[in-house]
Motif scaffolding. Structure first.
Motif, PDB file in Angstrom:
ATOM      1  N   GLU A  23      -0.633   9.600   0.265  1.00  0.00           N
ATOM      2  CA  GLU A  23      -0.674   9.869  -1.169  1.00  0.00           C
ATOM      3  C   GLU A  23      -1.780   9.441  -1.744  1.00  0.00           C
ATOM      4  O   GLU A  23      -2.594  10.200  -2.824  1.00  0.00           O
ATOM      5  N   THR A  24      -2.230   8.202  -1.482  1.00  0.00           N
ATOM      6  CA  THR A  24      -3.287   7.352  -2.160  1.00  0.00           C
ATOM      7  C   THR A  24      -4.674   7.453  -1.343  1.00  0.00           C
ATOM      8  O   THR A  24      -5.793   7.417  -1.989  1.00  0.00           O
ATOM      9  N   ASN A  25      -4.595   7.504  -0.153  1.00  0.00           N
ATOM     10  CA  ASN A  25      -5.650   7.458   0.750  1.00  0.00           C
ATOM     11  C   ASN A  25      -6.591   6.307   0.465  1.00  0.00           C
ATOM     12  O   ASN A  25      -7.924   6.369   0.458  1.00  0.00           O
ATOM     13  N   LYS A  26      -5.893   5.298   0.046  1.00  0.00           N
ATOM     14  CA  LYS A  26      -6.726   4.114  -0.362  1.00  0.00           C
ATOM     15  C   LYS A  26      -6.074   2.875   0.312  1.00  0.00           C
ATOM     16  O   LYS A  26      -4.847   2.928   0.560  1.00  0.00           O
ATOM     17  N   LYS A  27      -6.670   1.715   0.084  1.00  0.00           N
ATOM     18  CA  LYS A  27      -6.277   0.591   0.641  1.00  0.00           C
ATOM     19  C   LYS A  27      -6.167  -0.361  -0.605  1.00  0.00           C
ATOM     20  O   LYS A  27      -6.564  -0.059  -1.836  1.00  0.00           O
ATOM     21  N   PHE A  28      -5.000  -0.993  -0.841  1.00  0.00           N
ATOM     22  CA  PHE A  28      -4.643  -2.141  -1.756  1.00  0.00           C
ATOM     23  C   PHE A  28      -4.395  -3.659  -1.306  1.00  0.00           C
ATOM     24  O   PHE A  28      -3.464  -4.123  -1.270  1.00  0.00           O
ATOM     25  N   PRO A  29      -5.771  -4.033  -0.777  1.00  0.00           N
ATOM     26  CA  PRO A  29      -5.488  -5.507  -0.478  1.00  0.00           C
ATOM     27  C   PRO A  29      -5.093  -6.555  -1.530  1.00  0.00           C
ATOM     28  O   PRO A  29      -4.768  -7.489  -1.254  1.00  0.00           O
ATOM     29  N   HIS A  30      -5.129  -6.182  -2.716  1.00  0.00           N
ATOM     30  CA  HIS A  30      -4.757  -7.121  -3.932  1.00  0.00           C
ATOM     31  C   HIS A  30      -3.493  -6.946  -4.013  1.00  0.00           C
ATOM     32  O   HIS A  30      -2.831  -8.114  -4.688  1.00  0.00           O
ATOM     33  N   ILE A  31      -2.621  -6.086  -3.267  1.00  0.00           N
ATOM     34  CA  ILE A  31      -1.128  -6.046  -3.415  1.00  0.00           C
ATOM     35  C   ILE A  31      -0.268  -6.837  -2.497  1.00  0.00           C
ATOM     36  O   ILE A  31      -0.623  -6.826  -1.281  1.00  0.00           O
ATOM     37  N   LYS A  32       0.581  -7.587  -2.881  1.00  0.00           N
ATOM     38  CA  LYS A  32       1.392  -8.246  -1.681  1.00  0.00           C
ATOM     39  C   LYS A  32       2.674  -7.383  -1.858  1.00  0.00           C
ATOM     40  O   LYS A  32       3.210  -7.103  -2.786  1.00  0.00           O
ATOM     41  N   LEU A  33       3.021  -7.009  -0.580  1.00  0.00           N
ATOM     42  CA  LEU A  33       4.125  -6.212  -0.396  1.00  0.00           C
ATOM     43  C   LEU A  33       5.140  -7.066   0.104  1.00  0.00           C
ATOM     44  O   LEU A  33       5.034  -7.613   1.377  1.00  0.00           O
ATOM     45  N   LEU A  34       6.179  -7.231  -0.275  1.00  0.00           N
ATOM     46  CA  LEU A  34       7.305  -8.304   0.240  1.00  0.00           C
ATOM     47  C   LEU A  34       8.459  -7.414   0.531  1.00  0.00           C
ATOM     48  O   LEU A  34       9.045  -6.773  -0.145  1.00  0.00           O
ATOM     49  N   ASP A  35       8.754  -7.583   1.917  1.00  0.00           N
ATOM     50  CA  ASP A  35       9.578  -6.611   2.660  1.00  0.00           C
ATOM     51  C   ASP A  35      11.024  -7.492   2.595  1.00  0.00           C
ATOM     52  O   ASP A  35      11.166  -8.554   3.339  1.00  0.00           O
ATOM     53  N   ILE A  36      11.891  -7.122   1.809  1.00  0.00           N
ATOM     54  CA  ILE A  36      13.276  -7.758   1.928  1.00  0.00           C
ATOM     55  C   ILE A  36      14.367  -6.796   2.255  1.00  0.00           C
ATOM     56  O   ILE A  36      15.464  -6.800   1.834  1.00  0.00           O
ATOM     57  N   SER A  37      13.798  -5.778   2.890  1.00  0.00           N
ATOM     58  CA  SER A  37      14.732  -4.708   3.424  1.00  0.00           C
ATOM     59  C   SER A  37      15.594  -5.186   4.364  1.00  0.00           C
ATOM     60  O   SER A  37      15.437  -6.109   5.129  1.00  0.00           O
ATOM     61  N   THR A  38      16.999  -4.541   4.519  1.00  0.00           N
ATOM     62  CA  THR A  38      17.828  -4.851   5.464  1.00  0.00           C
ATOM     63  C   THR A  38      17.492  -4.326   6.842  1.00  0.00           C
ATOM     64  O   THR A  38      18.164  -3.230   7.375  1.00  0.00           O
ATOM     65  N   ILE A  39      16.456  -4.729   7.572  1.00  0.00           N
ATOM     66  CA  ILE A  39      15.856  -4.305   8.801  1.00  0.00           C
ATOM     67  C   ILE A  39      15.859  -5.654   9.661  1.00  0.00           C
ATOM     68  O   ILE A  39      15.666  -6.929   9.149  1.00  0.00           O
ATOM     69  N   ALA A  40      15.794  -5.410  10.947  1.00  0.00           N
ATOM     70  CA  ALA A  40      15.688  -6.542  11.838  1.00  0.00           C
ATOM     71  C   ALA A  40      14.412  -7.049  11.726  1.00  0.00           C
ATOM     72  O   ALA A  40      13.373  -6.514  11.395  1.00  0.00           O
ATOM     73  N   PRO A  41      14.377  -8.302  12.246  1.00  0.00           N
ATOM     74  CA  PRO A  41      13.020  -9.171  12.136  1.00  0.00           C
ATOM     75  C   PRO A  41      11.969  -8.324  13.036  1.00  0.00           C
ATOM     76  O   PRO A  41      10.749  -8.253  12.517  1.00  0.00           O
ATOM     77  N   GLN A  42      12.236  -7.834  14.332  1.00  0.00           N
ATOM     78  CA  GLN A  42      11.403  -7.157  15.120  1.00  0.00           C
ATOM     79  C   GLN A  42      10.804  -6.188  14.494  1.00  0.00           C
ATOM     80  O   GLN A  42       9.581  -5.730  14.705  1.00  0.00           O
ATOM     81  N   GLU A  43      11.530  -5.357  13.809  1.00  0.00           N
ATOM     82  CA  GLU A  43      11.339  -3.874  13.229  1.00  0.00           C
ATOM     83  C   GLU A  43      10.322  -4.502  12.062  1.00  0.00           C
ATOM     84  O   GLU A  43       9.198  -3.726  11.755  1.00  0.00           O
ATOM     85  N   SER A  44      10.687  -5.623  11.352  1.00  0.00           N
ATOM     86  CA  SER A  44       9.603  -6.113  10.356  1.00  0.00           C
ATOM     87  C   SER A  44       8.154  -6.286  10.750  1.00  0.00           C
ATOM     88  O   SER A  44       6.960  -5.999  10.328  1.00  0.00           O
ATOM     89  N   LEU A  45       8.209  -7.044  11.954  1.00  0.00           N
ATOM     90  CA  LEU A  45       6.784  -7.299  12.568  1.00  0.00           C
ATOM     91  C   LEU A  45       6.001  -6.278  13.309  1.00  0.00           C
ATOM     92  O   LEU A  45       4.825  -6.221  12.967  1.00  0.00           O
ATOM     93  N   ALA A  46       6.809  -5.121  13.795  1.00  0.00           N
ATOM     94  CA  ALA A  46       6.147  -3.961  14.077  1.00  0.00           C
ATOM     95  C   ALA A  46       5.536  -3.171  13.183  1.00  0.00           C
ATOM     96  O   ALA A  46       4.319  -2.820  13.167  1.00  0.00           O
ATOM     97  N   LEU A  47       6.184  -3.234  11.937  1.00  0.00           N
ATOM     98  CA  LEU A  47       5.525  -2.493  10.807  1.00  0.00           C
ATOM     99  C   LEU A  47       4.518  -3.170  10.105  1.00  0.00           C
ATOM    100  O   LEU A  47       3.420  -2.557   9.825  1.00  0.00           O
TER     101      LEU A  47
END
Length: 122
Positions: free
Chosen positions: A86-110
């Motif tokens: 959608e944005t075709n941009k980068k957002f280096p100033h944004i912190k994306l905190l993932d607290i989703s209910t997923i496995a640690p390995q899946e978080s690292l892969a993403l």
């Protein structure tokens, strides 16, 4: 500071509600934005001060920190992919905190797949 919440299910709603409450009690001058695929999940939070945005890319444009509370890795990957498309941009100033209910390995892969686009904390 502007905080965005992706996913307003049980966890996202609870976090949003608490942030909104603390913001009022301590007069922190935060703006809390929310996005959910099911807009009706935002309804109970609107009177508390949540600002609902109609798209994830809009959420990213308005937020300094994004808290992702989606249900699984497939949904989280879809969210991050949607941002890139959608944005075709980068957002280096944004912190994306993932607290989703997923496995640690899946978080690292993403994180490895998308870390060039965001500052991802998982």
């Amino acid at each position: 500071m502007n905080i965005g919440i992706i996913g307003l299910g049980n966890m996202g709603s609870a976090i949003s509600s608490r942030l909104l409450s603390v913001n009022r009690e301590l007069n922190l001058n935060l703006k809390i934005f929310g996005y959910s695929r099911t807009r009706s999940k935002a309804s109970p939070l609107l009177p508390q001060g949540l600002i609902y945005l109609d798209s994830i890319s809009e959420l990213f444009r308005h937020s300094d920190i994004i808290i992702s509370t989606v249900f699984n890795a497939k949904d989280l990957k879809a969210v991050i992919t949607q941002i890139k498309i959608e944005t075709n941009k980068k957002f280096p100033h944004i912190k994306l905190l993932d607290i989703s209910t997923i496995a640690p390995q899946e978080s690292l892969a993403l994180k490895q797949e998308f870390d060039d686009s965001f500052s991802i904390e998982m």
